[in-house]
Design an enzyme around this catalytic site. Sequence first.
Site, short mmCIF file in Angstrom:
data_model
loop_
_atom_site.label_atom_id
_atom_site.label_comp_id
_atom_site.label_asym_id
_atom_site.label_seq_id
_atom_site.Cartn_x
_atom_site.Cartn_y
_atom_site.Cartn_z
N LYS A 1 0.85 -1.20 0.00
CA LYS A 1 0.00 0.00 0.00
C LYS A 1 0.88 1.25 0.00
O LYS A 1 0.64 2.19 -0.76
CB LYS A 1 -0.94 -0.01 1.21
N GLN B 1 -4.76 -1.34 9.45
CA GLN B 1 -4.70 -2.67 8.83
C GLN B 1 -5.34 -3.70 9.77
O GLN B 1 -5.05 -3.73 10.97
CB GLN B 1 -3.24 -3.04 8.52
N ASP C 1 -10.97 3.14 3.68
CA ASP C 1 -11.25 1.70 3.60
C ASP C 1 -12.76 1.45 3.48
O ASP C 1 -13.18 0.36 3.10
CB ASP C 1 -10.76 1.00 4.89
N1 GUN Z 1 -7.15 -6.71 5.98
C1 GUN Z 1 -7.50 -7.47 4.91
N2 GUN Z 1 -7.99 -6.67 3.93
C2 GUN Z 1 -7.95 -5.41 4.39
C3 GUN Z 1 -8.32 -4.15 3.82
O1 GUN Z 1 -8.80 -4.03 2.69
N3 GUN Z 1 -8.11 -3.08 4.63
C4 GUN Z 1 -7.62 -3.19 5.88
N4 GUN Z 1 -7.47 -2.06 6.59
N5 GUN Z 1 -7.27 -4.32 6.43
C5 GUN Z 1 -7.44 -5.44 5.68
#
Ligand code: GUN
Length: 285
Positions: free
Chosen positions: A53, A97, A120
């Site tokens: 990311k 996350q 998100d």
């Molecule tokens: N864990 C697995 N997929 C995601 C996501 O799209 N965003 C976040 N913040 N955590 C995750």
Amino acid sequence: MTARIIDGNALSAKLRGELAAKAAELTAKGTQPCLAVILVGGDSASAVYVRNKVAGCEKAGIKSLKFEYPQDAAPADVLGKIAELNADPSVHGILVQLPLPKHFDEKAVLEAISVEKDVDGFHAENVGRLSQGQEAFIPCTPNGVMEMLKSIETPLRGAEAVVIGRSNIVGKPMAMLLTAAGATVTVCHSGTRDLNFHTRRADILVAAIGKPKFVTGDMVRPGAVVIDVGINRLPDGKLCGDVDFDSAKDVAGAITPVPGGVGPMTITMLLANTVESASRAARKA
Ligand code: GUN
């Protein structure tokens, strides 16, 4: 028949090029899009996702801030950081996350993020807005799947769509997006009786279960579009999806590979939400 491969890397490259241009335009006008990422604990998959990311941001000209906390971090420290980032006008997106360590109240952490910076799309208000068809940040993975379906001009209105998995991150928002697009949606899960009955009816089959190679070719309707959201690591270290690609590709009309399918699109949509949030902030300023 061998299915058309829906290339998530190629589609991502095209969309990220457009996003980089938008980010450069905003930066030139004094608002560089900025994403803050919070990672708690040492989960190795999460660390890889966060690294990807951050790298995606850098490449698109989006500023990124990374805050790391140990596995035994105090929730109050993380909540304090979120409050600080909420109040910082130079930050346009905040991402925590998941999963968080067990002693965290995940819902409380997600609700602490300002709705305007929830790139998100996990905040209950954004989820509610999405369900009502109001403007909202859409969760990145299902939003990326919609872009993939659009890229191959899959007809959605009246299509039978089957989603396997009912998570807050993928399955539920995926069902909402497909419903809004006019598909007839069935959400299947671990308690579904006769799963194959459902999957074999699907014009569009989305697998988001977290079980390696769970969906086999005999479960796929000939010509269907098969979207594989899974990312599983096999004992030999290789990655594979929730779909058994080798058997499904001979039945499906189109299919996403793993890696190189939905994964890169998730990050692309995160960048898109961050640029959109910065653009809203610049309009307000
Ligand atoms: N864990 C697995 N997929 C995601 C996501 O799209 N965003 C976040 N913040 N955590 C995750």
